[in-house]
Design a protein around this motif. Sequence first.
Motif, PDB file in Angstrom:
ATOM      1  N   ASP A 162      48.881  39.211  31.597  1.00  0.00           N
ATOM      2  CA  ASP A 162      49.259  40.625  31.470  1.00  0.00           C
ATOM      3  C   ASP A 162      48.237  41.512  32.187  1.00  0.00           C
ATOM      4  N   HIS A 163      47.898  41.074  33.402  1.00  0.00           N
ATOM      5  CA  HIS A 163      46.929  41.824  34.211  1.00  0.00           C
ATOM      6  C   HIS A 163      47.275  41.538  35.665  1.00  0.00           C
ATOM      7  N   HIS A 164      47.411  42.593  36.471  1.00  0.00           N
ATOM      8  CA  HIS A 164      48.087  42.464  37.759  1.00  0.00           C
ATOM      9  C   HIS A 164      47.230  42.982  38.911  1.00  0.00           C
ATOM     10  N   PRO A 165      47.082  42.167  39.957  1.00  0.00           N
ATOM     11  CA  PRO A 165      46.295  42.619  41.115  1.00  0.00           C
ATOM     12  C   PRO A 165      47.137  43.499  42.035  1.00  0.00           C
ATOM     13  N   ASP A 166      46.473  44.353  42.808  1.00  0.00           N
ATOM     14  CA  ASP A 166      47.120  45.011  43.941  1.00  0.00           C
ATOM     15  C   ASP A 166      47.097  43.983  45.069  1.00  0.00           C
ATOM     16  N   VAL A 212      41.379  45.602  39.694  1.00  0.00           N
ATOM     17  CA  VAL A 212      40.743  46.708  38.979  1.00  0.00           C
ATOM     18  C   VAL A 212      41.592  46.970  37.745  1.00  0.00           C
ATOM     19  N   THR A 213      40.953  47.311  36.656  1.00  0.00           N
ATOM     20  CA  THR A 213      41.694  47.616  35.426  1.00  0.00           C
ATOM     21  C   THR A 213      42.059  49.088  35.461  1.00  0.00           C
ATOM     22  N   HIS A 214      43.300  49.359  35.849  1.00  0.00           N
ATOM     23  CA  HIS A 214      43.709  50.746  36.088  1.00  0.00           C
ATOM     24  C   HIS A 214      43.522  51.598  34.841  1.00  0.00           C
TER      25      HIS A 214
END
Length: 97
Positions: free
Chosen positions: A54-58, A71-73
């Motif tokens: 549940d964490h997504h890269p650009d 980066v943790t938006h």
Amino acid sequence: MADLLTAEAVRDDLGGLTGWSGDGTGITRTVELPSFPAAIAVVDRVAGAAEELDHHPDIDIRWRTLTFRCVTHSAGGVTHRDIDLARRIDEIIRSAR
Ligand SMILES: C[C@H](O)[C@H](O)[C@H]1CNC2=NC(N)=NC(=O)C2=N1
């Protein structure tokens, strides 16, 4: 919410990763795969890992060159979740070439 890492902590954590650079505002890795389909296969596997975490890269895709930025938006900077995701991306890239 995950705590922001200091620039110094990020620098230390980058030592345990492959080909990443960055600071407290984000970490990036660029990698060239053998072909466009190989690059897209990596993106597909990273998508699976991102959903799991549940964490997504650009992701920037240019033919067979991929750039991942973590980066943790919601936190406005780098957290341990970005380091964990980067480690997974490294594993995926390692097994792809
Ligand atoms: C609800 C869900 O956990 C959030 O929207 C997540 C999804 N993936 C995310 N990924 C990243 N990189 N940063 C976030 O803040 C973020 N938020």
